[in-house]
Design an enzyme around this catalytic site. Structure first.
Site, PDB file in Angstrom:
ATOM      1  N   ASP A   1      -1.652  -4.126  -0.483  1.00  0.00           N
ATOM      2  CA  ASP A   1      -3.024  -3.687  -0.158  1.00  0.00           C
ATOM      3  C   ASP A   1      -3.858  -3.776  -1.438  1.00  0.00           C
ATOM      4  O   ASP A   1      -3.319  -3.969  -2.539  1.00  0.00           O
ATOM      5  CB  ASP A   1      -3.010  -2.242   0.385  1.00  0.00           C
ATOM      6  CG  ASP A   1      -4.413  -1.749   0.787  1.00  0.00           C
ATOM      7  OD1 ASP A   1      -5.212  -2.551   1.293  1.00  0.00           O
ATOM      8  OD2 ASP A   1      -4.714  -0.564   0.567  1.00  0.00           O
ATOM      9  N   SER A   2      -5.156  -3.595  -1.292  1.00  0.00           N
ATOM     10  CA  SER A   2      -6.020  -3.564  -2.473  1.00  0.00           C
ATOM     11  C   SER A   2      -5.824  -2.269  -3.254  1.00  0.00           C
ATOM     12  O   SER A   2      -6.058  -2.220  -4.459  1.00  0.00           O
ATOM     13  CB  SER A   2      -7.480  -3.670  -2.028  1.00  0.00           C
ATOM     14  OG  SER A   2      -7.749  -2.678  -1.053  1.00  0.00           O
TER      15      SER A   2
ATOM     16  N   TYR B   1     -11.806  -4.647  -1.690  1.00  0.00           N
ATOM     17  CA  TYR B   1     -11.913  -5.976  -1.083  1.00  0.00           C
ATOM     18  C   TYR B   1     -13.123  -6.052  -0.147  1.00  0.00           C
ATOM     19  O   TYR B   1     -13.735  -7.098   0.023  1.00  0.00           O
ATOM     20  CB  TYR B   1     -10.659  -6.279  -0.248  1.00  0.00           C
ATOM     21  CG  TYR B   1      -9.477  -6.782  -1.046  1.00  0.00           C
ATOM     22  CD1 TYR B   1      -9.507  -6.875  -2.433  1.00  0.00           C
ATOM     23  CD2 TYR B   1      -8.306  -7.168  -0.392  1.00  0.00           C
ATOM     24  CE1 TYR B   1      -8.419  -7.333  -3.149  1.00  0.00           C
ATOM     25  CE2 TYR B   1      -7.208  -7.645  -1.095  1.00  0.00           C
ATOM     26  CZ  TYR B   1      -7.269  -7.717  -2.471  1.00  0.00           C
ATOM     27  OH  TYR B   1      -6.185  -8.177  -3.167  1.00  0.00           O
ATOM     28  N   GLY B   2     -13.410  -4.928   0.496  1.00  0.00           N
ATOM     29  CA  GLY B   2     -14.371  -4.916   1.599  1.00  0.00           C
ATOM     30  C   GLY B   2     -15.774  -5.351   1.244  1.00  0.00           C
ATOM     31  O   GLY B   2     -16.546  -5.717   2.125  1.00  0.00           O
TER      32      GLY B   2
ATOM     33  N   CYS C   1      -3.362  -4.328   4.967  1.00  0.00           N
ATOM     34  CA  CYS C   1      -4.794  -4.272   4.686  1.00  0.00           C
ATOM     35  C   CYS C   1      -5.498  -5.107   5.751  1.00  0.00           C
ATOM     36  O   CYS C   1      -5.199  -6.297   5.898  1.00  0.00           O
ATOM     37  CB  CYS C   1      -5.045  -4.864   3.298  1.00  0.00           C
ATOM     38  SG  CYS C   1      -6.777  -5.099   2.885  1.00  0.00           S
ATOM     39  N   ASN C   2      -6.386  -4.483   6.497  1.00  0.00           N
ATOM     40  CA  ASN C   2      -7.101  -5.211   7.555  1.00  0.00           C
ATOM     41  C   ASN C   2      -8.001  -6.294   6.987  1.00  0.00           C
ATOM     42  O   ASN C   2      -8.116  -7.374   7.552  1.00  0.00           O
ATOM     43  CB  ASN C   2      -7.977  -4.255   8.373  1.00  0.00           C
ATOM     44  CG  ASN C   2      -7.167  -3.348   9.269  1.00  0.00           C
ATOM     45  OD1 ASN C   2      -7.034  -3.572  10.449  1.00  0.00           O
ATOM     46  ND2 ASN C   2      -6.590  -2.302   8.695  1.00  0.00           N
ATOM     47  N   THR C   3      -8.675  -5.979   5.887  1.00  0.00           N
ATOM     48  CA  THR C   3      -9.612  -6.942   5.311  1.00  0.00           C
ATOM     49  C   THR C   3      -8.873  -8.216   4.924  1.00  0.00           C
ATOM     50  O   THR C   3      -9.265  -9.329   5.301  1.00  0.00           O
ATOM     51  CB  THR C   3     -10.306  -6.331   4.073  1.00  0.00           C
ATOM     52  OG1 THR C   3     -10.779  -5.027   4.408  1.00  0.00           O
ATOM     53  CG2 THR C   3     -11.460  -7.186   3.607  1.00  0.00           C
TER      54      THR C   3
ATOM     55  N   CYS D   1      -9.098   0.009   8.901  1.00  0.00           N
ATOM     56  CA  CYS D   1      -8.872  -0.165   7.471  1.00  0.00           C
ATOM     57  C   CYS D   1      -7.741   0.787   7.157  1.00  0.00           C
ATOM     58  O   CYS D   1      -7.775   1.953   7.581  1.00  0.00           O
ATOM     59  CB  CYS D   1     -10.131   0.216   6.686  1.00  0.00           C
ATOM     60  SG  CYS D   1      -9.852   0.315   4.896  1.00  0.00           S
ATOM     61  N   THR D   2      -6.732   0.286   6.434  1.00  0.00           N
ATOM     62  CA  THR D   2      -5.544   1.127   6.203  1.00  0.00           C
ATOM     63  C   THR D   2      -5.847   2.343   5.327  1.00  0.00           C
ATOM     64  O   THR D   2      -5.067   3.285   5.282  1.00  0.00           O
ATOM     65  CB  THR D   2      -4.398   0.297   5.593  1.00  0.00           C
ATOM     66  OG1 THR D   2      -4.893  -0.387   4.437  1.00  0.00           O
ATOM     67  CG2 THR D   2      -3.863  -0.697   6.604  1.00  0.00           C
ATOM     68  N   HIS D   3      -6.975   2.316   4.633  1.00  0.00           N
ATOM     69  CA  HIS D   3      -7.366   3.500   3.857  1.00  0.00           C
ATOM     70  C   HIS D   3      -7.789   4.668   4.769  1.00  0.00           C
ATOM     71  O   HIS D   3      -7.687   5.824   4.387  1.00  0.00           O
ATOM     72  CB  HIS D   3      -8.561   3.180   2.949  1.00  0.00           C
ATOM     73  CG  HIS D   3      -8.194   2.547   1.648  1.00  0.00           C
ATOM     74  ND1 HIS D   3      -7.819   1.231   1.540  1.00  0.00           N
ATOM     75  CD2 HIS D   3      -8.160   3.050   0.387  1.00  0.00           C
ATOM     76  CE1 HIS D   3      -7.579   0.952   0.268  1.00  0.00           C
ATOM     77  NE2 HIS D   3      -7.771   2.040  -0.457  1.00  0.00           N
TER      78      HIS D   3
HETATM   79  N1  DGL Z   1      -7.295  -1.087   2.852  1.00  0.00           N
HETATM   80  C1  DGL Z   1      -8.103  -2.202   3.089  1.00  0.00           C
HETATM   81  C2  DGL Z   1      -8.257  -2.553   4.558  1.00  0.00           C
HETATM   82  O1  DGL Z   1      -7.400  -2.219   5.347  1.00  0.00           O
HETATM   83  C3  DGL Z   1      -9.343  -2.505   2.309  1.00  0.00           C
HETATM   84  C4  DGL Z   1     -10.009  -1.559   1.398  1.00  0.00           C
HETATM   85  C5  DGL Z   1     -10.875  -2.296   0.401  1.00  0.00           C
HETATM   86  O2  DGL Z   1     -10.294  -2.805  -0.581  1.00  0.00           O
HETATM   87  O3  DGL Z   1     -12.097  -2.392   0.603  1.00  0.00           O
HETATM   88  O4  DGL Z   1      -9.190  -3.194   4.963  1.00  0.00           O
END
Ligand code: DGL
Length: 264
Positions: A13-14, A45-46, A77-79, A191-193
């Site tokens: 993930d990021s 990343y987003g 990470c979805n992104t 988003c996994t966060h």
């Molecule tokens: N955790 C990430 C996701 O699932 C992205 C968070 C990020 O880096 O903006 O999209």
């Protein structure tokens, strides 16, 4: 071909978001050796472009598969998944599990027919999400909102801080204030966060809203793909970061059974 029992599962993930997936993987596969990789130098990343994200993800996963020889990679990470999954699968021979917005289960759960989707700015604009919507949410209304503040809130919370209620309120208003938003009864945390701040989101949205994310399903997919394989932890599980491996960073990962940290 037999898999080396010490070969790890690599979760990428990021930042700390993939830990919400690691928590589920631990429940199903407690003996699996794990490397948790966080591209902290690239976080977030987003707010990056598709080209920047694809280049980082492909480059880093290439280097890490050479170095750590994982049996499986999970892009937690979805992104990164909605942008780079296809590309990375083309070039790496390792099985890769992606993370995609849980629109399908949300569509099955909603009673009002109105679903909210919170993701990063990059995720909510992906055609991948349009395709999931067309495939699984026909006849429903999907209201999307890009909430970069929630990524910062989750990173802060895992560092022991308290998320700013204004950031949570902004994310909720981003959904509720769109046409039809008052009818949302199900929210996809794309988003996994975001599961890391689910408690705060729930408090702001009310108990009648249900939150859906993919972590448990991803863990089941990993367990399925590694079925029959032997697991032996030959070395402590570690985190790999793209910044300097400052020892206090280990505090982020240690509650998830990660006891060492190194820099890529
Ligand atoms: N955790 C990430 C996701 O699932 C992205 C968070 C990020 O880096 O903006 O999209």
């Amino acid at each position: 071909m037999d898999v080396d029992p010490a070969s790890p599962i690599l979760l990428f993930d990021s930042g700390v978001g993939g830990l919400s997936v690691l928590a589920e993987v631990r429940k199903l596969l407690p003996d699996a050796p794990v490397i948790y990789a966080a591209d902290l130098a690239g976080l977030p990343y987003g707010t990056k472009t598709e080209a920047e994200i694809a280049a980082r993800v492909a480059g880093l996963l290439g280097r890490m598969s050479e170095r750590y020889k994982p049996r499986l990679i999970c892009i937690a990470c979805n992104t990164a998944s909605t942008i780079a999954l296809g590309m990375v699968r083309e070039v790496l021979h390792t099985p890769i599990v992606g993370t995609v917005p849980a629109i399908k289960p949300a569509a099955a759960l909603t009673k009002t027919g109105t679903i909210g989707l919170l993701g990063t700015l990059a995720t909510v604009r992906q055609s991948y999400v349009d395709e999931l919507e067309a495939q699984f949410a026909q006849g429903k209304r999907l209201i999307r909102h890009g909430a970069p503040g929630l990524v910062r809130a989750a990173e802060l919370k895992l560092r022991g801080g308290t998320p700013d209620p204004a950031i949570i309120a902004e994310a909720v208003a981003g959904l509720r204030d769109q046409p039809g938003g008052e009818a949302i009864d199900t929210v996809v945390l794309a988003c996994t966060h975001f599961p890391l701040v689910e408690e705060e989101l729930r408090a702001a949205m009310g108990d009648d809203v249900q939150f859906v994310h993919g972590a448990a399903g991803i863990a089941r997919r990993i367990a399925y793909l590694t079925q029959g394989q032997e697991f032996r932890r030959a070395a402590p599980d570690k985190a790999v970061v793209t910044t300097a491996a400052a020892p206090d960073l280990l505090n982020l990962f240690s509650p998830y059974g990660i006891t060492e940290i190194e820099s890529l």
